[in-house]
Design a protein around this motif. Structure first.
Motif: not given
Length: 95
Positions: A19-24, A94-95
């Motif tokens: 997943p293109p999230t900061r956390e992931a 991240a998107r």
């Protein structure tokens, strides 16, 4: 452009899309780098510069190639110099 994957680390790439999230991105990067650099996960500080835990140019390329596969995008190999920590890189991607 087809690129070769690092032998034992090839299993890290392309298993499931990330997943293109900061956390992931940050979590995956910490785990991948701990494995790549043979360090305990606790030693991989997301705020530390990549060079602080021994990421050299060859291992940097392995990291970027695996990250490309997981995100499904092409990255410039120099991205770890432009964004010199896991936190900075994850924020950029991240998107």
């Amino acid at each position: 452009m087809a690129r070769r994957r690092a032998g034992a680390l090839a299993g890290w790439a392309g298993v499931n899309p990330l997943p293109p999230t900061r956390e992931a991105i940050a979590t995956w990067s910490q785990r991948f780098l701990a494995d790549l650099l043979d360090l305990p996960l606790a030693d991989i500080d997301a705020e530390a510069r990549f060079t602080e835990f021994g990421l050299d140019s060859g291992k940097s390329v392995q990291f970027v190639l695996a990250l490309e596969d997981r995100l499904g995008i092409e990255l410039d190999p120099g991205i770890v110099e432009e964004h010199p920590s896991i936190a900075a890189l994850a924020a950029h991607l991240a998107r």
